[in-house]
Design an enzyme around this catalytic site. Structure first.
Site, PDB file in Angstrom:
ATOM      1  N   GLU A  39       0.874  -1.169   0.000  1.00  0.00           N
ATOM      2  CA  GLU A  39       0.000   0.000   0.000  1.00  0.00           C
ATOM      3  C   GLU A  39       0.916   1.225   0.000  1.00  0.00           C
ATOM      4  OE1 GLU A  39      -2.730   0.358   3.291  1.00  0.00           O
ATOM      5  OE2 GLU A  39      -3.495   2.275   2.511  1.00  0.00           O
ATOM      6  N   ARG A 265       5.384 -12.811   9.833  1.00  0.00           N
ATOM      7  CA  ARG A 265       6.086 -11.582   9.496  1.00  0.00           C
ATOM      8  C   ARG A 265       7.411 -11.511  10.240  1.00  0.00           C
ATOM      9  NH1 ARG A 265       2.411  -7.716   9.339  1.00  0.00           N
ATOM     10  NH2 ARG A 265       3.775  -5.964   9.663  1.00  0.00           N
ATOM     11  N   LYS A 275       4.296   0.538   9.667  1.00  0.00           N
ATOM     12  CA  LYS A 275       4.313   1.766   8.870  1.00  0.00           C
ATOM     13  C   LYS A 275       3.711   2.934   9.632  1.00  0.00           C
ATOM     14  CE  LYS A 275       2.943   0.154   4.778  1.00  0.00           C
ATOM     15  NZ  LYS A 275       2.506   0.145   3.381  1.00  0.00           N
TER      16      LYS A 275
HETATM   17  P1  ATP Z   1      -0.201  -1.672   6.810  1.00  0.00           P
HETATM   18  O1  ATP Z   1      -1.082  -2.750   6.254  1.00  0.00           O
HETATM   19  O2  ATP Z   1      -0.372  -1.400   8.255  1.00  0.00           O
HETATM   20  O3  ATP Z   1      -0.136  -0.436   5.987  1.00  0.00           O
HETATM   21  P2  ATP Z   1       1.934  -3.382   5.996  1.00  0.00           P
HETATM   22  O4  ATP Z   1       3.309  -3.383   6.564  1.00  0.00           O
HETATM   23  O5  ATP Z   1       1.128  -4.608   5.999  1.00  0.00           O
HETATM   24  O6  ATP Z   1       1.264  -2.220   6.779  1.00  0.00           O
HETATM   25  P3  ATP Z   1       1.666  -3.332   3.145  1.00  0.00           P
HETATM   26  O7  ATP Z   1       2.066  -2.271   2.195  1.00  0.00           O
HETATM   27  O8  ATP Z   1       0.268  -3.758   3.136  1.00  0.00           O
HETATM   28  O9  ATP Z   1       2.051  -2.787   4.550  1.00  0.00           O
HETATM   29  O10 ATP Z   1       2.631  -4.588   2.978  1.00  0.00           O
HETATM   30  C1  ATP Z   1       2.912  -5.172   1.748  1.00  0.00           C
HETATM   31  C2  ATP Z   1       3.264  -6.607   1.945  1.00  0.00           C
HETATM   32  O11 ATP Z   1       4.385  -6.747   2.810  1.00  0.00           O
HETATM   33  C3  ATP Z   1       2.125  -7.378   2.579  1.00  0.00           C
HETATM   34  O12 ATP Z   1       1.938  -8.575   1.858  1.00  0.00           O
HETATM   35  C4  ATP Z   1       2.580  -7.632   3.974  1.00  0.00           C
HETATM   36  O13 ATP Z   1       2.052  -8.822   4.477  1.00  0.00           O
HETATM   37  C5  ATP Z   1       4.107  -7.690   3.819  1.00  0.00           C
HETATM   38  N1  ATP Z   1       4.762  -7.314   5.066  1.00  0.00           N
HETATM   39  C6  ATP Z   1       4.561  -6.185   5.775  1.00  0.00           C
HETATM   40  N2  ATP Z   1       5.280  -6.195   6.908  1.00  0.00           N
HETATM   41  C7  ATP Z   1       5.971  -7.354   6.929  1.00  0.00           C
HETATM   42  C8  ATP Z   1       6.891  -7.966   7.847  1.00  0.00           C
HETATM   43  N3  ATP Z   1       7.267  -7.374   8.977  1.00  0.00           N
HETATM   44  N4  ATP Z   1       7.399  -9.175   7.528  1.00  0.00           N
HETATM   45  C9  ATP Z   1       7.042  -9.782   6.390  1.00  0.00           C
HETATM   46  N5  ATP Z   1       6.186  -9.277   5.490  1.00  0.00           N
HETATM   47  C10 ATP Z   1       5.646  -8.079   5.742  1.00  0.00           C
END
Ligand code: ATP
Ligand code: MG
Length: 560
Positions: A39, A265, A275
């Site tokens: 995102e 994660r 984020k």
């Molecule tokens: P939010 O949803 O709160 O904005 P997010 O970190 O999930 O935060 P995204 O942009 O949705 O942000 O993440 C993109 C991809 O990265 C998703 O598939 C998510 O599952 C993965 N991802 C995010 N944080 C981690 C992490 N700490 N370890 C592994 N994968 C992650």
């Protein structure tokens, strides 16, 4: 969550790759198609690197492809700056999506048409309740939800209202479109989830065309189906969303049938990978922007000098599993050191200078000495460094009244200056405050190159620079941004490490370092790995400490 992972799983193989292999072997798919779906509401961090390496890496290994898809469904929070940064960071990490760059917004028309399909088939309705009412009536884990009074609207009324939502007739938040599933479901995600909300905002790609935007849950699986994704890999918090993911695919005429798989994660000690928190760190001025070298963002790590190869290697070593864990940040630093030890040219720099005058060295004389660029790589060659009567050594390499095991410089004790001579301290010069400001030393001309012809030994070899022929520099030392191993994300400001940045403003570097570049880290001998920072000005280089030389991870490993 609390046990620190000390043993890496076998690299290169994990349950996701096993599933892909089995699906290909059984002929369930002709090829593997994955996607990385960020995102664009912030910069990517090291947790995202795990997801990128998994999605792009597995696709590559099995001869498939990985799409980069922006999950751009919330224009209130998303910005072009983030879109650009994400593309730059994925490329820097070493992956290429080729032609496969997509956006959830590419599918807004199709997603809308499918929402009308759900209304027509009796599986969606427009709800006029406030956000708060919806939240309260959703119930809890132990208590069933309650049906909305608008749940049984006719198809015609729903269609009419939904079209008027789309046309922008209602204020933001006034109504939502919900799936009609089951308000008593044990899985809260199935209690009539929201599909569309009214939002009057300008979208980076679709401008003001839309007044309604799809929810993540509704957009995600359908986008996967449109793109022919075979394995939709996400993190564990989406496990409970999988029944909803499948429900949409079951109730819509989608062109393909993707499947969702969840993995744990990445969590790192002394680090927050959220984020929301990273955004607050930037907005609140706790750090100097998204690429502050203390940030766990890819932009911050790159600026700090961490090579992309070290990130990939680290991700490979931590492996992919279904169990949440906390990885010791020392393991990441270990991977950085390994990559840099093999590649970084060696140089000399004095971080906290102490002046040395070699009294028996002729005034005005200088000579050139030969220094090796890499001890394990003769092909890296040698360079000339200048020696003279006035030098700088590291303040911490001198003690006036040393304890027994201190073998570096002290009155009367002989040491080796690397690539140069043996010197002995004869006298200590102090200022009015009693601080040591200069050392008067002598050198032994017979020890040129660092060896005594009579075979006598010294116990310490120190780095140094010439006073006249060195260059002033700023050096920034970084320590963890948080002071606790598991910082509390909900109260992060209280857990920031007040000493996360230490600026040394009068370091001295050898002249060869003025050719340094921001993407080639160097080793300052005996100090660590350092990388030129973009803040450098002509005549005023600035270096970031990428990582120190001491390796606590190797110790942990050695002890076990
Ligand atoms: P939010 O949803 O709160 O904005 P997010 O970190 O999930 O935060 P995204 O942009 O949705 O942000 O993440 C993109 C991809 O990265 C998703 O598939 C998510 O599952 C993965 N991802 C995010 N944080 C981690 C992490 N700490 N370890 C592994 N994968 C992650
Ligand atoms: Mg997310």
């Amino acid at each position: 969550m609390n046990d620190v992972e000390t043993a890496a799983t076998e690299p290169g193989r994990d349950f996701i790759r096993d599933i892909i292999q089995a699906d290909l072997t059984a002929g369930r798919h002709k090829g593997v198609v994955t996607r990385f779906p960020p995102e664009p509401n912030g910069y990517l961090h090291i947790g995202h690197a795990k997801s990128i390496c998994l999605n792009f890496g597995a696709a590559q290994e099995f001869g498939g492809r990985c799409h980069l898809r922006f999950d751009d469904t919330n224009p209130a929070k998303e910005e072009q700056e983030y879109i650009d940064a994400i593309e730059r960071d994925v490329r820097w990490l070493g992956f290429d999506w080729g032609k496969n760059l997509f956006h959830a917004s590419d599918y807004f028309e199709q997603l809308y048409a499918w929402a009308e399909h759900l209304i027509t088939t009796g599986f969606a309705y427009v709800d006029d309740q406030s956000q708060e009412e919806i939240r309260v009536k959703r119930g809890t884990l132990t208590e069933a939800g309650k049906n909305s009074p608008f749940r049984d609207r006719s198809v015609d009324e729903n269609l009419d209202l939904f079209r008027r939502m789309k046309a922008g007739e209602f204020p933001g938040g006034a109504r939502v479109l919900r799936a009609k599933i089951d308000m008593t479901s044990g899985n809260i995600n199935l209690r009539d989830p929201v599909l569309y909300r009214i939002l009057h905002a300008s979208h980076p790609r679709t401008g003001t065309t839309w007044h309604i935007y799809p929810s993540y849950d509704y957009a995600h699986g359908q986008s996967d189906a449109i793109e022919g994704i075979t394995h939709s890999i996400c993190t564990l918090e989406f496990e409970d969303h999988r029944p909803l993911y499948d429900w949409f695919l079951d109730h819509l005429p989608v062109p393909s049938r993707p499947r969702q798989y969840e993995f744990a994660r990445l969590n790192l000690t002394y680090t927050v990978l959220s984020k929301r928190v990273l955004t607050e760190l930037v907005r609140g001025g706790h750090v100097n922007g998204w690429d502050d070298p203390r940030m766990p963002t890819l932009a911050g790590l790159r600026r700090r000098g961490v090579p992309a190869a070290a990130l990939r290697e680290f991700v490979k070593r931590i492996g992919v599993s279904k169990a949440n864990s906390l990885v010791d940040v020392a393991m990441f630093e270990h991977a950085i050191r390994e990559v840099l030890n093999a590649s970084a040219p060696r140089r000399m720099a004095v971080l906290r200078p102490l002046k040395v005058v070699i009294e028996n060295y002729p005034e005005g004389q200088t000579e050139e000495l030969e220094a090796v660029n890499h001890p394990d790589d003769p092909a890296a060659g040698t360079r000339k460094i200048k020696f003279g009567r006035e030098l700088y050594v590291e303040q911490e390499d001198f003690m006036e009244n040393p304890p027994k095991k201190f073998f570096r410089l002290s009155p009367g004790q002989e040491v080796r200056l690397r690539y140069a001579y043996f010197i002995t301290c004869r006298e200590v010069v102090k200022n009015a405050a009693g601080e040591v400001v200069e050392l008067l030393c002598t050198y032994d001309p017979a020890t040129k190159g660092g060896n005594a012809p009579d075979g006598r030994k010294v116990k310490a070899t120190m780095h140094w620079v010439s006073a006249k022929d060195s260059v002033a520099a700023e050096v920034r030392l970084y320590n963890p941004l948080f002071s606790k191993p598991s910082p509390d994300a909900s109260n992060f400001a209280a857990e920031l490490n007040p000493d996360s940045l230490e600026v040394l403003s009068d370091a001295r570097i050898e002249p060869a370092l003025t050719d340094a570049s921001t993407d080639v880290p160097v080793q300052f001998e005996r100090q660590g790995y350092f990388t030129l920072d973009a803040d450098s000005k002509p005549g005023r280089p600035v270096f970031n400490r990428t990582v120190g030389l001491r390796d606590t991870w190797a110790k942990v490993q050695g002890a076990s």
